[in-house]
Scaffold this motif. Structure first.
Motif, PDB file in Angstrom:
ATOM      1  N   SER A 291     -80.830 -45.122  53.376  1.00  0.00           N
ATOM      2  CA  SER A 291     -81.517 -45.230  54.662  1.00  0.00           C
ATOM      3  C   SER A 291     -82.974 -44.827  54.479  1.00  0.00           C
ATOM      4  CB  SER A 291     -80.872 -44.309  55.702  1.00  0.00           C
ATOM      5  OG  SER A 291     -79.512 -44.655  55.904  1.00  0.00           O
TER       6      SER A 291
ATOM      7  N   THR B 222     -75.576 -57.958  51.250  1.00  0.00           N
ATOM      8  CA  THR B 222     -74.570 -57.985  52.304  1.00  0.00           C
ATOM      9  C   THR B 222     -74.673 -56.795  53.258  1.00  0.00           C
ATOM     10  OG1 THR B 222     -73.110 -59.005  50.667  1.00  0.00           O
ATOM     11  CG2 THR B 222     -72.089 -58.224  52.698  1.00  0.00           C
ATOM     12  N   ASN B 223     -74.721 -57.098  54.560  1.00  0.00           N
ATOM     13  CA  ASN B 223     -74.725 -56.082  55.621  1.00  0.00           C
ATOM     14  C   ASN B 223     -75.938 -55.160  55.589  1.00  0.00           C
ATOM     15  OD1 ASN B 223     -72.232 -56.836  56.850  1.00  0.00           O
ATOM     16  ND2 ASN B 223     -71.137 -55.827  55.192  1.00  0.00           N
ATOM     17  N   SER B 224     -76.984 -55.532  54.892  1.00  0.00           N
ATOM     18  CA  SER B 224     -78.189 -54.700  54.913  1.00  0.00           C
ATOM     19  C   SER B 224     -79.027 -55.036  56.148  1.00  0.00           C
ATOM     20  CB  SER B 224     -79.011 -54.900  53.641  1.00  0.00           C
ATOM     21  OG  SER B 224     -79.408 -56.254  53.506  1.00  0.00           O
ATOM     22  N   SER B 225     -79.935 -54.101  56.495  1.00  0.00           N
ATOM     23  CA  SER B 225     -80.720 -54.256  57.713  1.00  0.00           C
ATOM     24  C   SER B 225     -82.187 -53.984  57.420  1.00  0.00           C
ATOM     25  CB  SER B 225     -80.213 -53.283  58.786  1.00  0.00           C
ATOM     26  OG  SER B 225     -81.012 -53.360  59.952  1.00  0.00           O
TER      27      SER B 225
ATOM     28  N   ILE C  99     -77.184 -48.966  47.426  1.00  0.00           N
ATOM     29  CA  ILE C  99     -76.139 -49.175  48.434  1.00  0.00           C
ATOM     30  C   ILE C  99     -76.131 -48.025  49.447  1.00  0.00           C
ATOM     31  CG2 ILE C  99     -73.638 -49.245  48.795  1.00  0.00           C
ATOM     32  CD1 ILE C  99     -73.428 -50.708  46.127  1.00  0.00           C
ATOM     33  N   GLY C 100     -76.177 -48.385  50.710  1.00  0.00           N
ATOM     34  CA  GLY C 100     -76.042 -47.396  51.772  1.00  0.00           C
ATOM     35  C   GLY C 100     -77.230 -46.477  51.962  1.00  0.00           C
TER      36      GLY C 100
ATOM     37  N   PRO D  52     -76.284 -53.731  49.454  1.00  0.00           N
ATOM     38  CA  PRO D  52     -75.393 -53.757  50.615  1.00  0.00           C
ATOM     39  C   PRO D  52     -75.440 -52.457  51.423  1.00  0.00           C
ATOM     40  CG  PRO D  52     -74.284 -54.689  48.712  1.00  0.00           C
ATOM     41  CD  PRO D  52     -75.588 -54.142  48.214  1.00  0.00           C
ATOM     42  N   GLN D  53     -75.408 -52.614  52.726  1.00  0.00           N
ATOM     43  CA  GLN D  53     -75.349 -51.526  53.704  1.00  0.00           C
ATOM     44  C   GLN D  53     -76.605 -50.676  53.765  1.00  0.00           C
ATOM     45  OE1 GLN D  53     -72.817 -51.267  55.771  1.00  0.00           O
ATOM     46  NE2 GLN D  53     -71.244 -52.487  54.788  1.00  0.00           N
TER      47      GLN D  53
END
Length: 202
Positions: free
Chosen positions: A159, A120-123, A156-157, A138-139
Motif C-alpha cells: 500500500s 490482478t486486482n491492483s488499484s 503483492i499487497g 496483485p492486490q
C-alpha cells in the motif's frame, strides 16, 4: 498477435488476448525444448522472432529489466493487452506494450508508461504517474497522486499512501506500507516501510 515469453506471466497474457478476441499467431521463447504453449506453437527464440515482419507483438515477460532490453529491439508501435474485466478511466492514459490484468483499476488522471504491468486486482488511484517498465503486483494499492519511477516493482499487497514519490528501479516488498518518499534503487519492506538495502542493476 505474437507473444514473446512462455512462462507463468505469459499464461495470463494469453488468457487476456483470448478474452479480448485477439488471434494469437505464435509464441516465442528461449527454451529450445518447448514446442507448444497453451495450445499455440512455440515458433522459435527471440532472434528468430526479429526476422518476422510484424508490429503485432506483446512482451509477456515479468522481469522489468528484460522487458526493457527486449523493447528496444521490437517495433515501436507495439500492442497493449487489457483484460475486459479491468476498470480503466477514459480520462487516463495507457502507454504501448502495457498489460492490464483482470479486476485491475486505473482511475481518472493517471498516466501509465510503456511496457508497464498492472497486475490482478491492483488499484491505481487518480492522478498517479507510473514510469516505463513498472510492475504493480496483485492486490497492491496506490493512493492518489503517487509517482512511481522507471522499472520499479511494487510487491503483492503493498500500500502506498497518497502523494508519495517512489524513485526508479526501486523495490517495494510484499505487504509493505509506504508513508514516505522512496529514493532511486531503494528496497523497502515492512509497516511502516523502511529501506533495508539498495538494488544494483546489472
Amino acid at each position: 498477435m505474437h507473444v514473446i515469453g512462455a512462462g507463468g506471466h505469459s499464461k495470463v497474457i494469453v488468457d487476456i488476448l483470448l478474452e479480448s478476441h485477439i488471434q494469437i499467431n505464435g509464441v516465442w521463447d528461449e527454451n529450445p525444448d518447448l514446442k507448444v504453449f497453451m495450445g499455440y506453437p512455440v515458433r522459435g527464440n527471440f532472434d528468430a522472432f526479429k526476422k518476422v515482419k510484424t508490429d503485432k507483438v506483446i512482451i509477456a515477460i515479468g522481469s522489468n529489466l528484460i522487458r526493457k532490453r527486449i523493447s528496444g529491439e521490437i517495433p515501436e508501435n507495439t500492442a497493449v493487452a487489457i483484460h475486459p474485466k479491468s476498470a480503466i478511466s477514459k480520462y487516463s492514459s495507457i502507454g504501448i506494450g502495457t498489460v492490464i490484468m483482470p479486476n485491475a483499476t486505473i482511475n481518472a488522471g493517471s498516466i501509465i508508461g510503456v511496457y508497464v504491468i498492472v497486475n490482478t486486482n491492483s488499484s491505481v488511484d487518480h492522478d498517479c504517474n507510473l514510469g516505463d517498465f513498472v510492475h504493480i503486483s496483485p492486490q497492491a494499492a496506490l493512493g492518489g497522486n503517487v509517482t512511481v519511477g522507471e522499472g520499479t516493482h511494487i510487491g503483492i499487497g503493498a500500500s502506498v499512501i497518497q502523494g508519495i514519490k517512489i524513485g526508479k528501479w526501486a523495490t517495494i516488498g510484499a505487504g509493505s506500507v509506504v508513508i514516505r518518499d522512496v529514493p532511486d534503487y531503494a528496497v523497502v519492506v515492512g509497516n511502516p516501510g523502511r529501506i533495508i538495502k539498495y538494488n544494483k542493476l546489472t
